[in-house]
Design an enzyme around this catalytic site. Structure first.
Site, PDB file in Angstrom:
ATOM      1  N   ASN A  83      46.510  44.629  36.957  1.00  0.00           N
ATOM      2  CA  ASN A  83      47.383  44.703  38.125  1.00  0.00           C
ATOM      3  C   ASN A  83      47.841  46.150  38.371  1.00  0.00           C
ATOM      4  O   ASN A  83      47.230  47.093  37.867  1.00  0.00           O
ATOM      5  CB  ASN A  83      48.557  43.720  38.024  1.00  0.00           C
ATOM      6  CG  ASN A  83      48.914  43.112  39.376  1.00  0.00           C
ATOM      7  OD1 ASN A  83      49.144  43.828  40.348  1.00  0.00           O
ATOM      8  ND2 ASN A  83      48.942  41.800  39.439  1.00  0.00           N
ATOM      9  N   ARG A  84      48.925  46.305  39.135  1.00  0.00           N
ATOM     10  CA  ARG A  84      49.284  47.628  39.643  1.00  0.00           C
ATOM     11  C   ARG A  84      50.424  48.295  38.869  1.00  0.00           C
ATOM     12  O   ARG A  84      51.359  47.626  38.446  1.00  0.00           O
ATOM     13  CB  ARG A  84      49.679  47.518  41.120  1.00  0.00           C
ATOM     14  CG  ARG A  84      48.497  47.161  42.006  1.00  0.00           C
ATOM     15  CD  ARG A  84      48.895  46.809  43.426  1.00  0.00           C
ATOM     16  NE  ARG A  84      47.690  46.485  44.210  1.00  0.00           N
ATOM     17  CZ  ARG A  84      47.139  45.272  44.251  1.00  0.00           C
ATOM     18  NH1 ARG A  84      47.657  44.264  43.566  1.00  0.00           N
ATOM     19  NH2 ARG A  84      46.049  45.067  44.972  1.00  0.00           N
ATOM     20  N   HIS A 109      44.334  47.822  37.605  1.00  0.00           N
ATOM     21  CA  HIS A 109      43.370  47.254  36.651  1.00  0.00           C
ATOM     22  C   HIS A 109      42.767  48.276  35.675  1.00  0.00           C
ATOM     23  O   HIS A 109      41.577  48.242  35.387  1.00  0.00           O
ATOM     24  CB  HIS A 109      42.256  46.530  37.390  1.00  0.00           C
ATOM     25  CG  HIS A 109      42.694  45.296  38.124  1.00  0.00           C
ATOM     26  ND1 HIS A 109      43.779  44.536  37.739  1.00  0.00           N
ATOM     27  CD2 HIS A 109      42.180  44.682  39.226  1.00  0.00           C
ATOM     28  CE1 HIS A 109      43.910  43.508  38.581  1.00  0.00           C
ATOM     29  NE2 HIS A 109      42.962  43.574  39.485  1.00  0.00           N
ATOM     30  N   HIS A 178      39.425  38.313  35.492  1.00  0.00           N
ATOM     31  CA  HIS A 178      39.480  38.341  36.955  1.00  0.00           C
ATOM     32  C   HIS A 178      38.382  37.474  37.592  1.00  0.00           C
ATOM     33  O   HIS A 178      37.784  37.864  38.605  1.00  0.00           O
ATOM     34  CB  HIS A 178      39.365  39.790  37.442  1.00  0.00           C
ATOM     35  CG  HIS A 178      40.075  40.063  38.732  1.00  0.00           C
ATOM     36  ND1 HIS A 178      39.901  39.279  39.855  1.00  0.00           N
ATOM     37  CD2 HIS A 178      40.968  41.026  39.075  1.00  0.00           C
ATOM     38  CE1 HIS A 178      40.646  39.766  40.838  1.00  0.00           C
ATOM     39  NE2 HIS A 178      41.309  40.826  40.385  1.00  0.00           N
ATOM     40  N   TYR A 180      36.585  34.848  39.886  1.00  0.00           N
ATOM     41  CA  TYR A 180      36.796  34.307  41.234  1.00  0.00           C
ATOM     42  C   TYR A 180      36.165  32.921  41.277  1.00  0.00           C
ATOM     43  O   TYR A 180      34.956  32.790  41.062  1.00  0.00           O
ATOM     44  CB  TYR A 180      36.105  35.174  42.274  1.00  0.00           C
ATOM     45  CG  TYR A 180      36.748  36.507  42.580  1.00  0.00           C
ATOM     46  CD1 TYR A 180      37.311  36.744  43.827  1.00  0.00           C
ATOM     47  CD2 TYR A 180      36.760  37.542  41.649  1.00  0.00           C
ATOM     48  CE1 TYR A 180      37.878  37.978  44.148  1.00  0.00           C
ATOM     49  CE2 TYR A 180      37.323  38.782  41.952  1.00  0.00           C
ATOM     50  CZ  TYR A 180      37.878  38.985  43.210  1.00  0.00           C
ATOM     51  OH  TYR A 180      38.434  40.205  43.508  1.00  0.00           O
ATOM     52  N   ASP A 245      48.445  37.131  47.296  1.00  0.00           N
ATOM     53  CA  ASP A 245      48.090  38.107  46.268  1.00  0.00           C
ATOM     54  C   ASP A 245      49.396  38.459  45.569  1.00  0.00           C
ATOM     55  O   ASP A 245      49.919  39.552  45.700  1.00  0.00           O
ATOM     56  CB  ASP A 245      47.429  39.344  46.881  1.00  0.00           C
ATOM     57  CG  ASP A 245      46.823  40.261  45.815  1.00  0.00           C
ATOM     58  OD1 ASP A 245      46.906  39.911  44.610  1.00  0.00           O
ATOM     59  OD2 ASP A 245      46.289  41.330  46.164  1.00  0.00           O
ATOM     60  N   GLN A 281      48.915  35.725  38.552  1.00  0.00           N
ATOM     61  CA  GLN A 281      48.652  36.304  39.871  1.00  0.00           C
ATOM     62  C   GLN A 281      47.713  35.350  40.608  1.00  0.00           C
ATOM     63  O   GLN A 281      46.599  35.098  40.161  1.00  0.00           O
ATOM     64  CB  GLN A 281      48.002  37.690  39.722  1.00  0.00           C
ATOM     65  CG  GLN A 281      47.792  38.433  41.042  1.00  0.00           C
ATOM     66  CD  GLN A 281      48.988  39.267  41.466  1.00  0.00           C
ATOM     67  OE1 GLN A 281      49.981  39.365  40.739  1.00  0.00           O
ATOM     68  NE2 GLN A 281      48.898  39.904  42.626  1.00  0.00           N
ATOM     69  N   GLU A 309      45.031  34.669  37.771  1.00  0.00           N
ATOM     70  CA  GLU A 309      44.985  35.648  36.680  1.00  0.00           C
ATOM     71  C   GLU A 309      46.275  35.576  35.863  1.00  0.00           C
ATOM     72  O   GLU A 309      47.329  35.991  36.330  1.00  0.00           O
ATOM     73  CB  GLU A 309      44.815  37.057  37.252  1.00  0.00           C
ATOM     74  CG  GLU A 309      43.627  37.221  38.178  1.00  0.00           C
ATOM     75  CD  GLU A 309      43.820  38.393  39.135  1.00  0.00           C
ATOM     76  OE1 GLU A 309      43.915  39.533  38.660  1.00  0.00           O
ATOM     77  OE2 GLU A 309      43.889  38.159  40.358  1.00  0.00           O
TER      78      GLU A 309
END
Length: 344
Positions: A83-84, A109, A178, A180, A245, A281, A309
């Protein structure tokens, strides 16, 4: 019984450091999962529908070339910090660290060459595979030699992912996978007919660069209240949302607990997420735009997959009231997430 096989998937180009990429195939009677030694990537995950038909439910590529090119972290383990991190900056023990900015004004990430882009050393287990790597002091700007083990084990319909780490200097750490998902089968057009629920009473509002504002907001009476299953397409429409998100705040307990469910009523496929982590997340593939050619030459348009996540809260290293993301020498980081596949 779980069957474990290994085969060569490809060769890394010299400019990426060379080396052989292996693929590990874990197979039970109800699930088959393929994992690469590059980035511990889940490259395929086949589960049964209500008629017993197998379909691959994760996005990805048929060949190594796809994974070496730029892609949105399909199936990969991301780190050192998922993440950020705001402005790519943080301070530990009085020392400021500056990371590479790879997501607007922020670090995302793990930076330019995170854990998703490197080769890991595999060891085959009875019912899975364990990947190891040493992330050297200063890699991507992070402090300390960090030893990391990521272990995938398959038992019946349950895929467990365990993350362990030890460091030589105090460092932030936050590891997740991560993948999908599209339970209709990868390559299906969208996820609007999926039902989603998340066991969270609060979530983290974000600014326009996706950094949490610091507020921990109640989901009650908002579009973020997913405690009862919602049909995703209708829910996005009802609240005029572009998608999710966001980090959902989970019960603060180190024990395993059920935190999210996804169900695809037309096929009967269902997935439960259990974890020891503090957050999850939920991302609805808002940035997928159909430009990537995936498995079987399909394209992946916007909202054609979702991610759940499990992780610590974003930017926790800069938010003292968020769960502590620091790992100190002598301690061990140890978290597990379990994905349980069945038909409902």
């Amino acid at each position: 019984m779980t069957e474990v096989k290994r085969e060569v998937f490809g060769q890394m180009p010299e400019e990426e450091g060379g080396g052989v990429v292996e693929k590990f195939i874990l197979k039970s009677d109800s699930v088959k999962v393929e994992i690469l030694s590059l980035g511990c990537i889940i490259a395929a995950l086949e589960t049964k529908d209500r008629d017993g038909e197998f379909s691959d439910v994760v996005l990805g590529f048929d060949t190594l070339e796809g994974y070496i090119r730029k892609h949105p972290f399909f199936g990969a383990v991301v780190g050192r910090v998922a993440n950020r991190i705001a402005k790519g900056r943080f301070t530990v023990d009085g020392k400021e660290y500056q990371l590479f900015l790879n997501n607007g004004p922020n670090s995302l990430h793990g930076g330019a060459r995170g854990f998703d882009k490197v080769l890991w050393s595999p060891q085959v287990l009875l019912n899975g595979v364990c990947f190891f790597r040493l992330s050297p002091d200063g890699e991507e700007g992070y402090p300390g030699d960090l030893k990391v083990w990521v272990t995938y084990t398959l038992s019946g319909g349950e895929l467990a992912i365990n993350y362990r780490a030890q460091t030589s200097k105090t460092t932030p750490i936050n590891l997740t996978n991560h993948a999908y998902f599209n339970l209709a089968g990868q390559g299906s057009r969208d996820i609007y007919d999926h039902e989603i629920s998340i066991e969270a009473d609060s979530y983290l509002p974000v600014d326009d660069t996706k950094i949490p504002t610091g507020e921990v907001a109640a989901v009650q009476g908002t579009s973020f209240d997913l405690r009862q299953p919602v049909e995703l397409g209708k829910h996005l429409q009802k609240f005029r949302l572009d998608g999710f998100d966001h980090n959902f705040c989970l019960q603060q307990a180190q024990a395993r607990r059920l935190v999210a469910r996804a169900r695809h009523p037309p096929t009967g496929r269902a997935m439960e997420v259990h974890t020891t982590q503090a957050g999850i997340q939920f991302y609805t593939g808002n940035n997928l735009d159909g430009s990537l050619k995936g498995k079987g030459a399909v394209t992946y348009p916007k909202h054609s997959a979702f991610c759940l996540e499990t992780q610590n809260w974003p930017d926790a290293v800069n938010k003292p009231h968020f769960p502590n993301p620091l790992l100190r020498p002598g301690e061990e980081y140890n978290h597990t997430t379990w994905l349980v596949f069945n038909t409902a």
